[in-house]
Design a protein around this motif. Structure first.
Motif, PDB file in Angstrom:
ATOM      1  N   ALA A   1      -3.411  -6.541  -3.114  1.00  0.00           N
ATOM      2  CA  ALA A   1      -2.939  -7.760  -3.357  1.00  0.00           C
ATOM      3  C   ALA A   1      -3.981  -8.556  -4.005  1.00  0.00           C
ATOM      4  O   ALA A   1      -3.775  -9.303  -5.014  1.00  0.00           O
TER       5      ALA A   1
ATOM      6  N   GLN B   1       0.224   2.838  -4.364  1.00  0.00           N
ATOM      7  CA  GLN B   1      -0.811   1.934  -3.231  1.00  0.00           C
ATOM      8  C   GLN B   1      -1.405   0.854  -4.219  1.00  0.00           C
ATOM      9  O   GLN B   1      -2.037   1.115  -5.162  1.00  0.00           O
ATOM     10  N   SER B   2      -1.357  -0.498  -3.635  1.00  0.00           N
ATOM     11  CA  SER B   2      -2.012  -1.509  -4.233  1.00  0.00           C
ATOM     12  C   SER B   2      -2.718  -2.492  -3.135  1.00  0.00           C
ATOM     13  O   SER B   2      -2.131  -2.711  -2.175  1.00  0.00           O
TER      14      SER B   2
ATOM     15  N   ASP C   1       3.726  -4.241  -9.087  1.00  0.00           N
ATOM     16  CA  ASP C   1       4.935  -4.764  -8.698  1.00  0.00           C
ATOM     17  C   ASP C   1       6.053  -4.608  -9.900  1.00  0.00           C
ATOM     18  O   ASP C   1       7.050  -4.065  -9.679  1.00  0.00           O
TER      19      ASP C   1
ATOM     20  N   ALA D   1      -2.234  -6.283  -8.468  1.00  0.00           N
ATOM     21  CA  ALA D   1      -0.892  -5.891  -7.931  1.00  0.00           C
ATOM     22  C   ALA D   1       0.622  -6.429  -8.389  1.00  0.00           C
ATOM     23  O   ALA D   1       1.566  -5.819  -8.309  1.00  0.00           O
TER      24      ALA D   1
ATOM     25  N   TYR E   1       6.229   2.523  -2.200  1.00  0.00           N
ATOM     26  CA  TYR E   1       5.205   1.734  -2.370  1.00  0.00           C
ATOM     27  C   TYR E   1       4.494   1.002  -1.330  1.00  0.00           C
ATOM     28  O   TYR E   1       5.241   0.473  -0.408  1.00  0.00           O
ATOM     29  N   ARG E   2       3.448   1.010  -1.277  1.00  0.00           N
ATOM     30  CA  ARG E   2       2.616   0.102  -0.207  1.00  0.00           C
ATOM     31  C   ARG E   2       1.789  -0.796  -0.867  1.00  0.00           C
ATOM     32  O   ARG E   2       0.971  -0.257  -1.589  1.00  0.00           O
ATOM     33  N   ARG E   3       1.889  -2.134  -0.500  1.00  0.00           N
ATOM     34  CA  ARG E   3       1.277  -3.186  -1.022  1.00  0.00           C
ATOM     35  C   ARG E   3       0.384  -3.912  -0.002  1.00  0.00           C
ATOM     36  O   ARG E   3       1.059  -4.085   1.074  1.00  0.00           O
ATOM     37  N   TYR E   4      -0.902  -3.962   0.017  1.00  0.00           N
ATOM     38  CA  TYR E   4      -1.530  -4.472   1.135  1.00  0.00           C
ATOM     39  C   TYR E   4      -2.404  -5.742   0.718  1.00  0.00           C
ATOM     40  O   TYR E   4      -3.081  -5.977   0.065  1.00  0.00           O
ATOM     41  N   GLU E   5      -1.632  -6.770   1.642  1.00  0.00           N
ATOM     42  CA  GLU E   5      -2.098  -8.173   1.113  1.00  0.00           C
ATOM     43  C   GLU E   5      -3.538  -8.551   1.424  1.00  0.00           C
ATOM     44  O   GLU E   5      -4.007  -9.259   0.581  1.00  0.00           O
TER      45      GLU E   5
END
Length: 117
Positions: free
Chosen positions: A54, A51-52, A65, A61, A80-84
């Protein structure tokens, strides 16, 4: 990192120098490069959940990535969960719920962990 207050980034860098040493020195930067998880990313075989945010000033992030891409390129499996709109900590309720659902699915898929008695 653009969404972080400008004064936080220098303070974090100063804090990191106190904790880890000054990576601007050639000896120290070489050691940090040698210890980088990127060196072994292509050999990761254990499924990972990452998890990251942005806007995370501490664990960029973009670095995560690249790490996730390197693991996948080597044949590893990553959810993978990337939260902007998040930083180092996830605060938005919708993102918290999404990541908790991702964790539950990950645990069920890899460990059969949802069928507790």
């Amino acid at each position: 990192m653009a969404a972080q207050p400008a004064q936080r980034v220098p303070r974090l860098k100063a804090s990191d120098r106190l904790e880890y040493g000054d990576n601007r020195r050639s000896r120290r930067s070489g050691l940090l490069r040698q210890l980088s998880p990127m060196n072994d990313a292509a050999r990761v075989r254990t499924p990972m959940l990452v998890q990251s945010g942005a806007n995370d000033p501490r664990n960029g992030a973009d670095e995560l990535d690249a790490y996730v891409a390197a693991i996948r390129a080597g044949g590893g499996q990553v959810t993978y969960r990337r939260y902007e709109n998040e930083g180092h900590v996830v605060h938005d309720l919708a993102d918290i719920v999404d990541f908790n659902r991702a964790k539950a699915a990950f645990l069920e898929q890899h460990f059969g962990m949802l069928h507790w008695r």
